[in-house]
Design an enzyme around this catalytic site. Structure first.
Site, PDB file in Angstrom:
ATOM      1  N   LEU A  65       0.892  -1.164   0.000  1.00  0.00           N
ATOM      2  CA  LEU A  65       0.000   0.000   0.000  1.00  0.00           C
ATOM      3  C   LEU A  65       0.926   1.209   0.000  1.00  0.00           C
ATOM      4  O   LEU A  65       1.952   1.202   0.700  1.00  0.00           O
ATOM      5  CB  LEU A  65      -0.839   0.049   1.280  1.00  0.00           C
ATOM      6  CG  LEU A  65      -2.185  -0.663   1.327  1.00  0.00           C
ATOM      7  CD1 LEU A  65      -2.898  -0.313   2.634  1.00  0.00           C
ATOM      8  CD2 LEU A  65      -3.070  -0.322   0.144  1.00  0.00           C
ATOM      9  N   ASP A  66       0.565   2.243  -0.740  1.00  0.00           N
ATOM     10  CA  ASP A  66       1.415   3.432  -0.798  1.00  0.00           C
ATOM     11  C   ASP A  66       1.564   4.063   0.590  1.00  0.00           C
ATOM     12  O   ASP A  66       0.679   3.933   1.436  1.00  0.00           O
ATOM     13  CB  ASP A  66       0.793   4.502  -1.716  1.00  0.00           C
ATOM     14  CG  ASP A  66       0.719   4.037  -3.145  1.00  0.00           C
ATOM     15  OD1 ASP A  66       1.539   3.199  -3.537  1.00  0.00           O
ATOM     16  OD2 ASP A  66      -0.182   4.530  -3.856  1.00  0.00           O
TER      17      ASP A  66
END
Ligand code: URA
Length: 241
Positions: free
Chosen positions: A107-108
């Site tokens: 996930l960023d």
């Protein structure tokens, strides 16, 4: 005679890394089998007979496998280590779990929400492999609105700035807080910053992004920054892809 497996699978079984990360360790020359450095990917080892080391440290297949979910806050990287020493999701695990867990996929830094963590490299490999088309659902809060045309383009597949054409997605407006629009979107691909880039391609800017489910396993009301064990039912949902 013990079971014979490929070296990268063995490393994953030892809970050291995902299979892909194991391939990298091999490529970097960090892995030895029976004292000899290995740099090619085709090598097989016999469980219980061959001695495998990573950077000189002997590894053994894990006896206990862990499967957890974590609600990642913005401002954490979803890798085990970060070149800029930013906080990592592994920092949120506390000391209850003695094994080394790694995140399943990414996930960023600026995305929050559901991330799975495990020391089962095969489990991670399966969930992240594109051929399994694992569905991931996100809530994207947009600055401003989105047109029906834009939504339909997301639903049909949209060309991103690098030329990649996304598969059809499910997308619906779920809320319109002041000057913003919340869209629930489900995709089964995992290109870098894909959801943000999909909205960009239809002229919308994502202000906040949160992942809420993976293959029907829901984040629910797990508080931000906290983790919990997956239930047996959730684990089997994710294993039977
Ligand atoms: N899509 C994004 O843009 N960011 C994520 O973190 C995950 C999916």
């Amino acid at each position: 005679m013990g079971e014979i497996v490929r070296l990268q699978k063995y490393i994953a079984m030892c809970g050291e890394a995902s299979r892909r990360a194991a391939e990298q360790l091999i490529e970097e020359g960090k892995v030895s089998v029976n004292g000899e450095k290995v740099t090619s990917q085709g090598i097989k080892v016999e469980i219980g007979a061959d001695k495998v080391t990573i950077s000189g440290r002997q590894i053994e297949p894990c006896k206990k496998l862990y499967y957890i979910m974590l609600n990642k806050p913005v401002g954490y990287v979803s890798t085990v280590k970060d070149q800029f020493s930013r906080p990592a999701v592994t920092d949120l695990l506390g000391d209850e779990i003695k094994a080394r867990l790694f995140p399943v996929g990414r996930l960023d830094y600026d995305t929050e929400g559901l991330i799975l963590m495990t020391n089962d490299g095969d489990f991670s490999y399966k969930i992240t492999h594109p051929k399994h088309n694992v569905e991931k659902t996100y809530i994207a809060v947009l600055k401003g609105g989105i047109t029906i045309g834009g939504l339909n383009r997301l639903r049909n597949g949209v060309r991103l700035s690098d030329g990649f054409v996304t598969s059809p997605a499910r997308a619906e407006i779920i809320d319109t807080p002041k000057g913003m629009t919340a869209v629930k979107i489900t995709i089964h691909e995992g290109k870098n910053r894909q959801v943000r880039r999909m909205f960009e391609a239809v002229g919308s800017k994502v202000a906040e992004l949160k992942r809420i489910s993976i293959n029907g396993v829901e984040l629910g009301n797990l508080p931000l920054g906290r983790w919990r064990y997956l239930t047996a039912h959730e684990i089997s949902k994710l294993k039977n892809l």
